[in-house]
Write a protein that holds these residues in place. Structure first.
Motif, PDB file in Angstrom:
ATOM      1  N   ARG A 173       0.832  -1.209   0.000  1.00 25.08           N
ATOM      2  CA  ARG A 173       0.000   0.000   0.000  1.00 25.08           C
ATOM      3  C   ARG A 173       0.871   1.265   0.000  1.00 25.08           C
ATOM      4  O   ARG A 173       0.556   2.241  -0.671  1.00 25.08           O
ATOM      5  CB  ARG A 173      -0.944  -0.009   1.196  1.00 25.08           C
ATOM      6  N   PHE A 174       1.969   1.240   0.753  1.00 30.09           N
ATOM      7  CA  PHE A 174       2.866   2.402   0.759  1.00 30.09           C
ATOM      8  C   PHE A 174       3.582   2.547  -0.592  1.00 30.09           C
ATOM      9  O   PHE A 174       3.802   3.665  -1.065  1.00 30.09           O
ATOM     10  CB  PHE A 174       3.875   2.321   1.905  1.00 30.09           C
ATOM     11  N   MET A 175       3.953   1.434  -1.196  1.00 30.71           N
ATOM     12  CA  MET A 175       4.553   1.488  -2.533  1.00 30.71           C
ATOM     13  C   MET A 175       3.565   2.088  -3.523  1.00 30.71           C
ATOM     14  O   MET A 175       3.930   2.928  -4.362  1.00 30.71           O
ATOM     15  CB  MET A 175       4.973   0.081  -2.983  1.00 30.71           C
ATOM     16  N   LEU A 176       2.310   1.671  -3.417  1.00 28.97           N
ATOM     17  CA  LEU A 176       1.251   2.204  -4.277  1.00 28.97           C
ATOM     18  C   LEU A 176       1.104   3.707  -4.036  1.00 28.97           C
ATOM     19  O   LEU A 176       1.000   4.488  -4.991  1.00 28.97           O
ATOM     20  CB  LEU A 176      -0.058   1.463  -4.002  1.00 28.97           C
ATOM     21  N   ALA A 177       1.124   4.117  -2.776  1.00 26.21           N
ATOM     22  CA  ALA A 177       1.020   5.548  -2.451  1.00 26.21           C
ATOM     23  C   ALA A 177       2.167   6.335  -3.095  1.00 26.21           C
ATOM     24  O   ALA A 177       1.943   7.410  -3.661  1.00 26.21           O
ATOM     25  CB  ALA A 177       1.014   5.746  -0.942  1.00 26.21           C
ATOM     26  N   ASP A 178       3.388   5.792  -3.021  1.00 24.59           N
ATOM     27  CA  ASP A 178       4.531   6.461  -3.655  1.00 24.59           C
ATOM     28  C   ASP A 178       4.293   6.670  -5.149  1.00 24.59           C
ATOM     29  O   ASP A 178       4.542   7.748  -5.687  1.00 24.59           O
ATOM     30  CB  ASP A 178       5.817   5.654  -3.463  1.00 24.59           C
ATOM     31  N   MET A 179       3.823   5.618  -5.802  1.00 20.11           N
ATOM     32  CA  MET A 179       3.577   5.728  -7.247  1.00 20.11           C
ATOM     33  C   MET A 179       2.492   6.747  -7.552  1.00 20.11           C
ATOM     34  O   MET A 179       2.594   7.500  -8.520  1.00 20.11           O
ATOM     35  CB  MET A 179       3.180   4.367  -7.828  1.00 20.11           C
ATOM     36  N   LEU A 180       1.468   6.762  -6.737  1.00 21.27           N
ATOM     37  CA  LEU A 180       0.378   7.723  -6.944  1.00 21.27           C
ATOM     38  C   LEU A 180       0.879   9.150  -6.730  1.00 21.27           C
ATOM     39  O   LEU A 180       0.469  10.069  -7.449  1.00 21.27           O
ATOM     40  CB  LEU A 180      -0.800   7.386  -6.024  1.00 21.27           C
ATOM     41  N   ILE A 181       1.781   9.325  -5.778  1.00 19.96           N
ATOM     42  CA  ILE A 181       2.374  10.651  -5.572  1.00 19.96           C
ATOM     43  C   ILE A 181       3.182  11.050  -6.801  1.00 19.96           C
ATOM     44  O   ILE A 181       3.112  12.193  -7.262  1.00 19.96           O
ATOM     45  CB  ILE A 181       3.233  10.679  -4.285  1.00 19.96           C
TER      46      ILE A 181
END
Length: 158
Positions: free
Chosen positions: A120-128
């Motif tokens: 989920r944090f990796m996904l958040a990074d990509m979304l950022i």
């Protein structure tokens, strides 16, 4: 043995020791080429790409990133629900500039293993990186909820 090389490679990358990391990755590839040790080397290619990128050798880095992506895709054909492969390919694609495609792979990893806050944090990074701040906020909130559900208090405080 290949995993040991990979662990050393990653540790050196973390410490920005790109030349040393590249050397270890090259040794891992040599070890891999022995008939008795044939394994998937996609992660080594991925680390090799990062080492080369850190050294400013971008063309070579892209070559190994492409090899890593292709290897991850082959691995996914054999293990379509491997969250490890899904997250690896997601990150590799994002580094390659294919954020939307990378996000799709990470979303699949989250769907398969919703309690894994790392995905989920990796996904958040990509979304950022995509400037999707609302999506990133949702991913981070979901990660915190997942950590609470699994009782991971130390990670929540961080």
């Amino acid at each position: 043995m290949t995993k040991d090389y990979l662990d050393i490679c990653k540790d050196l990358l973390t410490h920005r020791e790109f030349e040393e990391s590249l050397f270890v990755c090259q040794k891992a590839i040599q070890y891999h080429d022995r008939p008795e040790t044939r394994t998937d080397v996609s992660k080594i290619y991925f680390s090799m790409s990062a080492s080369l990128r850190g050294l400013g050798r971008l063309d070579e880095s892209k070559k190994y990133l492409y090899l890593a992506i292709e290897g991850f895709k082959d691995g996914l054909k054999k293990e379509p629900n491997s969250t490890e492969i899904l997250s690896d390919i997601g990150m590799a694609l994002a580094i390659n500039g294919s954020f939307s495609e990378g996000i799709g792979y990470l979303e699949r990893a989250v769907k398969i293993n919703p309690s894994n806050s790392t995905f989920r944090f990796m996904l958040a990074d990509m979304l950022i990186w995509q400037k999707d701040y609302a999506g990133a906020e949702t991913a981070i909130t979901d990660a915190i909820i997942a950590m609470k559900q699994t009782g991971n208090k130390e990670a929540i405080s961080q």
